[in-house]
Design a protein around this motif. Structure first.
Motif, short mmCIF file in Angstrom:
data_model
loop_
_atom_site.label_atom_id
_atom_site.label_comp_id
_atom_site.label_asym_id
_atom_site.label_seq_id
_atom_site.Cartn_x
_atom_site.Cartn_y
_atom_site.Cartn_z
N VAL A 247 0.88 -1.18 0.00
CA VAL A 247 0.00 0.00 0.00
C VAL A 247 0.91 1.22 0.00
N LYS A 248 0.93 1.92 -1.12
CA LYS A 248 1.87 3.01 -1.32
C LYS A 248 1.15 4.34 -1.13
N LEU A 249 1.63 5.12 -0.18
CA LEU A 249 0.89 6.31 0.25
C LEU A 249 1.65 7.59 -0.06
N GLU A 250 0.96 8.51 -0.73
CA GLU A 250 1.45 9.88 -0.95
C GLU A 250 0.46 10.80 -0.26
N LEU A 251 0.86 11.39 0.88
CA LEU A 251 -0.12 12.09 1.73
C LEU A 251 0.21 13.57 1.85
N GLY A 252 -0.28 14.19 2.91
CA GLY A 252 -0.20 15.65 3.01
C GLY A 252 1.12 16.18 3.54
N ASN A 253 1.15 17.49 3.78
CA ASN A 253 2.35 18.15 4.28
C ASN A 253 1.91 19.46 4.94
N SER A 254 2.81 20.04 5.71
CA SER A 254 2.62 21.41 6.20
C SER A 254 3.94 22.07 5.83
N THR A 255 4.00 22.61 4.62
CA THR A 255 5.28 22.85 3.94
C THR A 255 6.03 24.07 4.49
N PRO A 256 7.22 23.85 5.04
CA PRO A 256 7.99 24.96 5.59
C PRO A 256 9.10 25.45 4.65
N VAL A 257 9.46 26.71 4.86
CA VAL A 257 10.60 27.30 4.14
C VAL A 257 11.44 28.05 5.15
N VAL A 258 12.76 27.84 5.07
CA VAL A 258 13.71 28.55 5.92
C VAL A 258 14.33 29.65 5.07
N VAL A 259 14.26 30.89 5.54
CA VAL A 259 14.90 31.99 4.78
C VAL A 259 16.01 32.58 5.65
N ALA A 260 17.24 32.46 5.16
CA ALA A 260 18.38 32.99 5.91
C ALA A 260 18.50 34.50 5.66
N ALA A 261 19.14 35.19 6.59
CA ALA A 261 19.30 36.65 6.44
C ALA A 261 20.12 36.97 5.19
N ASP A 262 20.98 36.02 4.76
CA ASP A 262 21.82 36.29 3.59
C ASP A 262 21.13 35.92 2.26
#
Ligand code: NAP
Length: 476
Positions: A247-262
């Motif tokens: 049973v192959k599952l592709e499910l949800g996410n709560s997608t984060p992004v890290v933005v550096a000061a540079d």
């Protein structure tokens, strides 16, 4: 709005059939009836499995499977606008995004054709052990058998392509259950496959009652693999109920992004404004949480917020529209309630909030507590949060503070930060200086933790849909 079809039938054993019952497909934008689709249930699913199981006795050679896949890609190209309009009408997806999805489906079929032609096993160095002297060993890859495929509403064409194209490449017949809100793109792809010469039984499409169809796919031992894309509770339950199947599952996410000061803040603002709100945030990798180093947040917001305010909200059929409706009123009310909950916990609305002509406005929140639903769950709507952090380490830790793990992103101009984030983010994929919403159809795509247990992308899906068999020849 263009009405793409009025009545569509199910495809079982090469026949287009009615069932006496109908499923209404309505525009999420206008509520108008787009089409009626024959509604199937347990009986149709059993017939579909019978048809699929029967073709296993008449395998198609790889070159024929590849030719059919290439023809389908060509047919999508020729009927590109019709495919895009179908996606847009049934899902409420802005037409420019629907055109991209149609093009991506061509790509998925094309890559699957390549996999069909190179499906092979490996040599085993038998004489590496004394017992193997005088023997030749190799593996072959055999189709696993009937594949049951269940797809979600949000990419009704390309996510169906990601199931049926690799299955055919692997030599597996399919019983597909598309989402009830968006079955039309799947039926159109089935029509294109049939026209491309796919023999009866190889692809069967049964729209209708999820629980009835799901129960038969789970219970029938001839279905050897279930490939599911959708929400976690449904997916994990399927796995629990079918311990002897893959049973192959592709499910949800709560997608984060890290933005550096540079980071290049112009680039980050461009990419993140486009990818937090496209298709009203209803992508499993829609940008949801941005963690930015405190010293850069002012400069970032100066660039980011005007871009969000400039997004055009409206009719998905309009070429200019960036953000259309969410899938239904229930989703809209849930998202509004989550934003209200965050506000009452101290979050500030920087842009948007509320609705405009019944459509959710693209909304940016700041200072959102980590335990607010918009932070720790999957919003699946046009809402993103921007929170300041004091270091890259803190950003990575807060990005990981979710049960999900599909894709995450980092924007930085230093290798050190990029490597640190890529190593620290507990996700199936990490993008650097690109939004984590990025997906190209040949890449391995899939999550860890609650986001799933597999990778899609034809090369990976074909491996899942085949079994490796060892052959040992005695040549002494
Ligand atoms: P969903 O409600 O879980 O539905 C997905 C599919 O499962 C639909 O075809 C649905 O049928 C069917 N289903 C529902 N209950 C079932 C049951 N008991 N047995 C068998 N099938 C059943 O998800 P959705 O709202 O369509 O899609 C949104 C979710 O999908 C989000 O969480 C999103 O993140 C995720 N997603 C993940 C990916 C990825 O690649 N990781 C890609 C896209 C979306 P009905 O429509 O008839 O209810």
């Amino acid at each position: 709005m263009a009405v793409t079809a009025t009545e569509r039938k199910l495809l079982i054993a090469g026949e287009w059939i009615e069932t006496g019952d109908w499923l209404d497909v309505r525009s999420p934008y206008s509520g108008e009836l787009v089409a009626r689709v024959a509604k199937g249930g347990a009986a149709e699913t059993r017939r579909a499995i019978d048809a699929a199981a029967a073709v296993l006795a008449e395998p198609l050679p790889a070159h024929k499977r590849a030719e059919i896949l290439v023809k389908v890609a060509g047919a999508i190209g020729r009927r590109h606008e019709e495919v895009a309009r179908t996606i847009s009408d049934e899902a409420g997806k802005p037409i420019k995004a629907a055109r991209v999805e149609a093009s991506r489906a061509m790509s998925t079929f094309t890559f699957a054709a390549v996999e069909a032609r190179k499906l092979a096993g490996t040599m085993v160095p038998m004489d590496a052990a004394q017992a193997g002297e005088g023997k030749v060993g190799f593996t072959i890859r055999r189709p696993i058998g009937v594949v049951g495929a269940i797809s979600p509403f949000n990419f009704p064409c390309n996510l169906v392509a990601h199931k049926i194209a690799p299955a055919l490449a692997a030599g597996c017949p399919v019983v597909l259950k598309p989402a009830s809100q968006t079955p039309l793109s799947a039926l159109l792809l089935a029509e294109l496959e049939t026209e491309a010469g796919l023999p009866p039984g190889w692809l069967n499409v049964v729209a209708g009652s999820a629980s009835e169809i799901g129960d038969v796919l789970v219970e029938d031992p001839r279905v050897r693999l279930i490939t599911f894309t959708g929400s976690g509770p449904v997916g994990w339950k399927l796995q629990e109920r079918a311990p002897k199947k893959r049973v192959k599952l592709e499910l949800g996410n709560s997608t984060p992004v890290v933005v550096a000061a540079d980071a290049d803040l112009d680039r980050a603002a461009d990419k993140l404004a486009a990818n937090a709100f496209s298709f009203a945030g209803q992508s499993c990798i829609s940008v949801q949480r941005i963690y930015i180093e405190r010293s850069a947040i002012g400069a970032f917001l100066e660039r980011f917020l005007p871009k969000v305010e400039a997004l055009k909200v409206g009719d998905p059929a309009d070429d200019e529209t960036d953000v259309g409706p969410v899938i239904d009123d229930g989703a809209r009310e849930r998202i509004l309630a989550w934003v209200e909950e965050a506000e009452s916990a101290g979050a500030r609305v920087l842009v948007g909030g509320g609705v405009e002509r019944e459509l959710l406005r693209p909304t940016v929140l700041s200072d959102v507590p980590d335990d607010a639903k918009v932070s720790c769950q999957e919003v699946f709507g046009p809402v993103c949060i921007v929170n300041p952090v004091d270091s890259i380490e803190e950003a990575v830790e807060r990005a990981n503070g979710t049960r999900y793990g599909l894709q995450a992103g980092v924007f930085t101009t230093t290798l050190d930060n990029a490597v640190k984030a890529a190593a620290g983010l507990e996700f199936g994929g990490v993008t650097v200086n690109e939004a984590p919403t990025f997906r190209s159809d040949q890449m391995p795509y899939g999550g860890v933790k609650d986001s799933g247990n597999t990778k899609e992308g034809p090369a990976w899906a074909v491996r899942e849909m085949t079994e490796e068999r060892l052959v040992v020849l005695d040549v002494s």
